[in-house]
Design a protein around this motif. Sequence first.
Motif, mmCIF file in Angstrom:
data_model
loop_
_atom_site.group_PDB
_atom_site.id
_atom_site.type_symbol
_atom_site.label_atom_id
_atom_site.label_comp_id
_atom_site.label_asym_id
_atom_site.label_seq_id
_atom_site.Cartn_x
_atom_site.Cartn_y
_atom_site.Cartn_z
ATOM 1 N N HIS A 122 1.089 -1.214 0.048
ATOM 2 C CA HIS A 122 0.099 -0.225 0.116
ATOM 3 C C HIS A 122 0.600 1.093 -0.087
ATOM 4 O O HIS A 122 1.928 1.508 0.620
ATOM 5 C CB HIS A 122 -0.978 -0.255 1.354
ATOM 6 C CG HIS A 122 -2.053 -1.071 1.496
ATOM 7 N ND1 HIS A 122 -2.966 -1.137 1.367
ATOM 8 C CD2 HIS A 122 -1.342 -2.650 2.075
ATOM 9 C CE1 HIS A 122 -3.511 -2.121 1.229
ATOM 10 N NE2 HIS A 122 -3.180 -2.920 1.797
ATOM 11 N N SER B 140 -2.125 -2.022 -10.402
ATOM 12 C CA SER B 140 -2.699 -1.542 -9.473
ATOM 13 C C SER B 140 -3.993 -2.219 -9.040
ATOM 14 O O SER B 140 -4.531 -2.057 -9.623
ATOM 15 C CB SER B 140 -2.966 0.181 -9.702
ATOM 16 O OG SER B 140 -1.800 0.551 -9.752
ATOM 17 N N LEU B 141 -3.616 -2.402 -7.647
ATOM 18 C CA LEU B 141 -5.660 -3.380 -8.039
ATOM 19 C C LEU B 141 -6.058 -1.949 -6.889
ATOM 20 O O LEU B 141 -7.730 -2.522 -6.809
ATOM 21 C CB LEU B 141 -4.926 -4.093 -6.445
ATOM 22 C CG LEU B 141 -3.980 -5.318 -6.518
ATOM 23 C CD1 LEU B 141 -3.669 -6.334 -4.950
ATOM 24 C CD2 LEU B 141 -4.401 -5.866 -7.813
ATOM 25 N N LYS B 142 -5.561 -1.232 -6.284
ATOM 26 C CA LYS B 142 -6.376 -0.016 -5.474
ATOM 27 C C LYS B 142 -6.190 1.074 -5.991
ATOM 28 O O LYS B 142 -4.647 1.433 -5.711
ATOM 29 C CB LYS B 142 -7.200 -0.366 -4.672
ATOM 30 C CG LYS B 142 -8.107 1.157 -3.611
ATOM 31 C CD LYS B 142 -8.149 0.584 -2.318
ATOM 32 C CE LYS B 142 -7.674 1.149 -1.525
ATOM 33 N NZ LYS B 142 -8.199 1.450 0.179
ATOM 34 N N GLY B 143 -6.892 2.213 -6.368
ATOM 35 C CA GLY B 143 -5.851 3.617 -6.664
ATOM 36 C C GLY B 143 -5.152 3.048 -7.816
ATOM 37 O O GLY B 143 -5.349 2.972 -9.475
ATOM 38 N N TYR C 129 -5.513 9.540 -5.487
ATOM 39 C CA TYR C 129 -6.345 8.624 -4.956
ATOM 40 C C TYR C 129 -5.528 9.041 -3.202
ATOM 41 O O TYR C 129 -4.266 8.989 -3.199
ATOM 42 C CB TYR C 129 -5.805 6.508 -5.074
ATOM 43 C CG TYR C 129 -6.602 7.535 -6.549
ATOM 44 C CD1 TYR C 129 -7.954 6.561 -6.361
ATOM 45 C CD2 TYR C 129 -5.642 7.231 -7.536
ATOM 46 C CE1 TYR C 129 -8.486 5.872 -7.569
ATOM 47 C CE2 TYR C 129 -6.478 6.743 -9.112
ATOM 48 C CZ TYR C 129 -8.010 6.667 -9.148
ATOM 49 O OH TYR C 129 -8.024 6.392 -9.878
ATOM 50 N N SER D 206 -3.355 3.997 -2.837
ATOM 51 C CA SER D 206 -2.993 3.115 -3.766
ATOM 52 C C SER D 206 -2.591 1.472 -3.170
ATOM 53 O O SER D 206 -1.133 2.010 -2.154
ATOM 54 C CB SER D 206 -2.035 3.278 -5.322
ATOM 55 O OG SER D 206 -2.918 4.601 -5.305
ATOM 56 N N GLU D 207 -3.061 0.095 -4.049
ATOM 57 C CA GLU D 207 -2.939 -0.929 -3.383
ATOM 58 C C GLU D 207 -2.110 -1.376 -4.903
ATOM 59 O O GLU D 207 -2.597 -1.105 -6.029
ATOM 60 C CB GLU D 207 -4.124 -1.598 -2.828
ATOM 61 C CG GLU D 207 -3.413 -2.963 -2.266
ATOM 62 C CD GLU D 207 -4.682 -3.615 -2.069
ATOM 63 O OE1 GLU D 207 -4.655 -4.994 -1.501
ATOM 64 O OE2 GLU D 207 -5.756 -3.441 -1.367
#
Length: 185
Positions: free
Chosen positions: A42, A65-68, A118, A121-122
């Motif tokens: 993260h 990028s899994l998130k963000g 974001y 970010s993950e």
Amino acid sequence: MTLSCSVLLVALLLFQAPSLLTLAEDNSIPGEWVLLHVVQGHIGAGNYSYLRLNHDGRIILHMQSLKGDADLYVSDKTLHPNFDTYKLQSVTCGPDMVVVPGDFTRPVGIGIYGHPSYLESEFEMRVFYDQTVPQDPFDTDSYASEGERNEMKSPHRAEEDFQEEESIFWTILIGLLKIVLEILF
């Protein structure tokens, strides 16, 4: 009863969709690439996370990028590359990929930047070794054992560590002098 089974089946398929997409994505990876590491993490908005690459040869960094939105900066001149000091970069809104040439000086610095749009970010980065690149038969390091190569590289690494420690020392000393001068004047 049939309706609830249909809803359950659709929910199960939607739950499994990300893993099916990952499997489809992995099929695009050439068979000659050997997976060395998988790094997950993260990163906060506007921040960097740093990694160090020591593997020799042509290395492929494949980050999702899994998130963000996480971006990738790579350098063989600094262990802390950023958007001002880098040699290679990938700053897409989707998957990021950088090919680190075999002639880059090791260790290679990898900077992962969390895009400020974001909060967090993950990411997941897969590190591959490309076996298709032939070894240079005239490279003297290729004949040395792993221990001998580490011995040859260690004086440079020790010198870089000393310079970094010396730099930190001077930064702290100058900061203290500024505080003392500010109090006195």
